[in-house]
Write an enzyme that holds these catalytic residues in place. Structure first.
Site, mmCIF file in Angstrom:
data_model
loop_
_atom_site.group_PDB
_atom_site.id
_atom_site.type_symbol
_atom_site.label_atom_id
_atom_site.label_comp_id
_atom_site.label_asym_id
_atom_site.label_seq_id
_atom_site.Cartn_x
_atom_site.Cartn_y
_atom_site.Cartn_z
ATOM 1 N N ASP A 1 -3.700 9.008 4.786
ATOM 2 C CA ASP A 1 -2.945 9.177 6.307
ATOM 3 C C ASP A 1 -1.674 9.667 6.351
ATOM 4 O O ASP A 1 -1.225 10.324 7.078
ATOM 5 C CB ASP A 1 -3.182 8.006 6.978
ATOM 6 C CG ASP A 1 -4.435 7.467 7.209
ATOM 7 O OD1 ASP A 1 -5.132 8.132 8.122
ATOM 8 O OD2 ASP A 1 -4.623 6.245 7.086
ATOM 9 N N GLU B 1 -2.246 13.782 5.262
ATOM 10 C CA GLU B 1 -3.176 14.622 5.930
ATOM 11 C C GLU B 1 -2.598 14.549 7.372
ATOM 12 O O GLU B 1 -2.573 15.640 8.144
ATOM 13 C CB GLU B 1 -4.472 13.985 5.908
ATOM 14 C CG GLU B 1 -5.348 14.191 4.645
ATOM 15 C CD GLU B 1 -6.664 13.533 4.729
ATOM 16 O OE1 GLU B 1 -7.374 13.696 3.573
ATOM 17 O OE2 GLU B 1 -6.869 12.715 5.181
ATOM 18 N N LEU C 1 -2.837 5.744 13.678
ATOM 19 C CA LEU C 1 -3.736 6.715 13.191
ATOM 20 C C LEU C 1 -4.832 6.202 13.555
ATOM 21 O O LEU C 1 -5.980 5.871 12.876
ATOM 22 C CB LEU C 1 -3.453 6.582 11.610
ATOM 23 C CG LEU C 1 -2.170 7.128 11.120
ATOM 24 C CD1 LEU C 1 -1.695 6.248 10.147
ATOM 25 C CD2 LEU C 1 -2.100 8.485 10.596
ATOM 26 N N TYR D 1 -6.470 2.713 13.849
ATOM 27 C CA TYR D 1 -5.798 1.654 13.349
ATOM 28 C C TYR D 1 -4.286 1.854 13.805
ATOM 29 O O TYR D 1 -3.732 2.850 13.808
ATOM 30 C CB TYR D 1 -5.769 1.755 11.680
ATOM 31 C CG TYR D 1 -6.694 0.824 11.104
ATOM 32 C CD1 TYR D 1 -6.285 -0.370 11.092
ATOM 33 C CD2 TYR D 1 -7.913 1.081 10.603
ATOM 34 C CE1 TYR D 1 -7.326 -1.279 10.434
ATOM 35 C CE2 TYR D 1 -8.960 0.438 10.135
ATOM 36 C CZ TYR D 1 -8.600 -1.024 9.937
ATOM 37 O OH TYR D 1 -9.429 -1.816 9.504
ATOM 38 N N ASP D 2 -3.256 0.765 13.603
ATOM 39 C CA ASP D 2 -1.860 0.729 13.764
ATOM 40 C C ASP D 2 -1.483 0.130 12.435
ATOM 41 O O ASP D 2 -1.799 -0.907 12.221
ATOM 42 C CB ASP D 2 -1.398 -0.026 14.688
ATOM 43 C CG ASP D 2 -1.706 0.527 16.173
ATOM 44 O OD1 ASP D 2 -2.989 0.793 16.490
ATOM 45 O OD2 ASP D 2 -1.117 1.197 16.854
ATOM 46 N N HIS E 1 -14.443 -1.159 4.056
ATOM 47 C CA HIS E 1 -13.507 -0.005 3.773
ATOM 48 C C HIS E 1 -12.331 -0.441 2.860
ATOM 49 O O HIS E 1 -12.185 -1.672 2.786
ATOM 50 C CB HIS E 1 -12.921 1.029 4.908
ATOM 51 C CG HIS E 1 -12.360 0.011 5.993
ATOM 52 N ND1 HIS E 1 -13.037 -0.569 6.799
ATOM 53 C CD2 HIS E 1 -11.042 -0.417 6.285
ATOM 54 C CE1 HIS E 1 -12.387 -1.161 7.687
ATOM 55 N NE2 HIS E 1 -11.175 -1.071 7.189
ATOM 56 N N ASP F 1 12.122 4.045 -6.210
ATOM 57 C CA ASP F 1 12.794 4.656 -6.996
ATOM 58 C C ASP F 1 14.228 3.566 -7.057
ATOM 59 O O ASP F 1 15.135 3.786 -6.478
ATOM 60 C CB ASP F 1 13.338 5.893 -6.359
ATOM 61 C CG ASP F 1 14.349 6.368 -7.385
ATOM 62 O OD1 ASP F 1 14.837 6.046 -8.390
ATOM 63 O OD2 ASP F 1 14.988 7.839 -7.105
ATOM 64 N N ASP G 1 15.963 7.373 -16.041
ATOM 65 C CA ASP G 1 16.082 7.185 -14.407
ATOM 66 C C ASP G 1 14.279 6.951 -14.145
ATOM 67 O O ASP G 1 13.611 7.871 -14.104
ATOM 68 C CB ASP G 1 16.448 8.459 -13.700
ATOM 69 C CG ASP G 1 16.659 8.001 -12.269
ATOM 70 O OD1 ASP G 1 16.291 7.010 -11.892
ATOM 71 O OD2 ASP G 1 17.200 8.969 -11.653
HETATM 72 CU CU CU Z 1 -9.419 -2.106 7.793
#
Ligand code: CU
Length: 657
Positions: free
Chosen positions: A312, A315, A394, A397-398, A455, A464, A604
């Protein structure tokens, strides 16, 4: 995921005074590119002959100066600005660097075969091309449907199929015959278009006649219970104003924390220069924190489902698909609500109102307490925390993405999944029906005639960390059960063994058990107690893929094979599945980064944490998925000499009379 805005069920709405910051000029070198800067980058590219009026811009984003320069920058000193651009011109992908300060194009290089993220124009063109195709029209007519819409999906890559090397989208369709059902709740099973968005051709139409007569999923609309009378309100309020200080375009201070934030089309929000003021010292904790990729593969072998292996961020873009937040529902009324500006695909920008909220939350819990039996009273302090939240929608889904800071020095990254399960239709009405076991082999019956396939959801957080500076070391702390041979009382106990971990790579899952934990420390600094200051990763919801390593989707998403990776920082190594995960044939992300086998001891260091869950849908996910939270925490470990929250003194509301 399906790229289609959803009509949400009933939500309460309260009027609110939103507080918006609109960047007109960069005030900090890490500020997101402004609308003016994006326009300047496009103009310079056109002037240099590197772009024309037909060019599209899947990425047009800040290219920060070196990390060293960013860390050293002080308010009031000059800084330069540079844009990193991915553009498509005459179907060829280019990467360009534009110096916005010197007003010149530094480079524009073709990237043969690179497939950048999906753009609006091609999404719309693919949809319109498919619905004009006579094979599509015949399939719809056969079912007697009139109100139909289609929503192109990212297609994944399946080497050896007829579409290899083509810029394709795969397109499922839905009906909107039932006005009470949310947009994506009525899928037309067995129908899918495959469109080449470069050529504008419909390459294939799958119209499986064998499933044409399935009942449509039911269960939405009038049959749902209606909300009861409202309860007495319960809310988080700040009646005397906020304790959060905003400055610049998006610099945030609260309690002892300070940080910089910027909007990013791909990552959503990027936090930088996260520091905790300890006494008079602003101490580095993290240089940058952000979501680097998501992966949502479905576990249904049907050809109209098996390809659904969504990345997500890479893409579609968690920033590009960011939602406006609803005061009182998504965030407390008293939050700061910030409008964010993102680049669009054609060299301009668009503004998403209230795309970010920042608020302080009283948790209702004590930060600490102790009952004194001698004094017969409780000593304690109430806990509060700062939340920085955004949400991407998306398709069905949120995803709410939270960064939660506490006065104790912890940072928790949380993802809340809500919205709707993706569903398919079935002839089965309930689990006693004939064929129910077969129908639910790859998913659950969550409502009559409605299957939600199984799924996964994976979120890769790029962490980082810079603990008191950039040179850090990764340490594994193991709990070692030990026998006591000569003891007269006990025969066993445990001790802690700490091992430095020196090679970059994925951390074996054998070392992610309850008896081991991971810590980043600075071997060059000492605390007052003469410890090397550190932060530990407190893992709550680590997740790894159960797919075969050779499975084509898994080959694109190697980061999900392990829940923790460590790399040496390198400019440009930003994305867990690489810069070009859309239609990728190989993984240019973490597996490629660690193949360099750089040393990470006293270097680092960057950690990459894969958080997520296997989603076996349940009837309780229907008709809307209650927000399902997963999280990971960075916790100070030998970083302070004592609890750093002793100076934090939250104000209290008066007790009710
Ligand atoms: Cu799900």
């Amino acid at each position: 995921m399906f790229r289609q805005f959803i009509s949400i069920l009933i939500f309460l709405f309260w009027a609110t005074a939103s507080q918006a910051v609109e960047p007109v000029a960069p005030l900090h070198p890490l500020d997101a590119l402004t609308a003016d800067e994006i326009a300047l980058a496009v103009m310079l590219l056109k002037d240099a002959g590197a772009a024309d009026d037909g060019t599209v811009y899947p990425a047009l984003t800040l290219k920060p100066a070196s990390k060293e320069a960013m860390r050293a920058w002080k308010i009031g000193t000059p800084f330069t600005r540079t844009a990193f651009v991915i553009l498509r011109r005459n179907l060829v992908t280019y990467e360009a660097v534009v110096d916005l300060t010197a007003k010149k194009v530094v480079s524009a290089t073709p990237k043969t075969g690179a497939q950048p993220m999906i753009m609006d124009y091609e999404w719309i063109k693919a949809r319109d091309t498919f619905v004009a195709d006579k094979r599509f029209k015949a399939a719809i007519a056969k079912r007697g449907l009139k109100n139909v819409f289609c929503t192109p999906n990212s297609a994944g890559t399946f080497p050896g199929d007829a579409y290899e090397g083509k810029r394709i989208l795969k397109i499922p369709c839905f009906t909107s015959e039932d006005k009470a059902a949310p947009n994506l709740a009525r899928p037309i099973e067995g129908l899918m278009g495959i469109v080449d968005s470069d050529s504008g051709q419909v390459l294939d139409v799958i119209a499986n006649g064998g499933v044409d007569l399935l009942p449509m999923p039911t269960g939405y609309g009038a049959s749902l219970p209606q909300p009861g009378p409202p309860t007495k309100p319960v809310a988080i309020v700040a009646p005397q104003g906020t304790n959060i200080q905003l400055s610049g375009n998006l610099e945030i201070k609260w309690a002892n924390w300070s940080l910089h934030a910027r909007a990013d089309k791909r990552a959503g929000l990027i936090l930088n220069l996260v520091r905790f003021t300890d006494g008079t010292r602003a101490r580095d904790v993290a240089y940058q924190l952000n979501v680097s990729e998501m992966f949502v593969p479905y576990m249904d072998p049907d050809p109209t489902w098996a390809y659904r292996t969504f990345m997500d961020a890479g893409e579609f873009g968690l920033g590009y698909m960011i939602s406006t937040l609803q005061p009182g529902v998504d965030c407390p009324q008293d939050s700061y609500f910030i409008d964010l500006t993102f680049p669009n695909d054609i060299g301009g920008t668009y503004k998403r109102p209230k795309a970010l909220c920042i608020f302080e939350r009283a948790t209702g819990n004590p930060a600490w307490r102790h009952y004194s039996s001698s004094g017969k009273q409780v000593n304690g302090v109430a806990q509060s925390e700062m939340v920085i939240r955004h949400a991407a929608t998306l398709g069905n889904y949120d995803y709410l993405v939270d960064y939660v800071f506490t006065p104790q020095g912890t940072i928790t990254m949380r993802v809340g999944a809500t919205g709707f399960d993706a569903i398919k239709s079935t002839s089965v009405k309930n689990m006693d029906d004939q064929g129910a076991a077969e129908a639910t082999k790859y998913g659950s019956l969550i409502a009559p005639y409605t299957i939600a396939p199984n799924h996964d959801h994976y979120f890769s957080f790029r962490l980082d960390l810079d603990i008191d500076g950039t040179q850090n070391t990764l340490v594994r702390d193991s709990i070692i059960p030990s026998a006591i041979a000569d003891s007269k009382t006990r025969t066993s106990l445990w001790t802690v063994r700490s091992d430095r971990y020196s090679a970059e790579g994925p951390i074996s899952e054998d070392h992610m058990s309850a008896g081991e934990s991971w810590r980043v420390l600075n071997p060059n600094e000492k605390t007052g107690l003469k410890y090397n200051p550190g932060y530990m990763l407190e893992t709550h919801h680590q997740a790894t893929s159960a797919m075969d390593k050779a499975d084509p989707p898994q080959r694109r998403a190697g980061f999900t094979a392990y829940s923790l990776w460590a790399t040496r920082y390198a400019e440009g190594e930003d994305w867990a599945a690489g810069l070009y995960p859309n239609l990728s044939t190989k993984d240019e992300g973490l597996p490629a980064y660690v193949a360099q086998k750089r040393g990470i001891d006293n270097q680092d260091l960057v950690l990459w944490y894969t958080m997520g869950f296997r989603h076996v849908p349940r009837p309780e996910d229907f008709p809307i998925l209650p927000t399902f939270w997963h999280e990971v925490t960075l916790r100070p470990a030998f970083f302070f000499d004592r609890d750093p929250s002793m100076t934090f003194n939250p104000g209290m509301l008066p007790a009710p009379q």
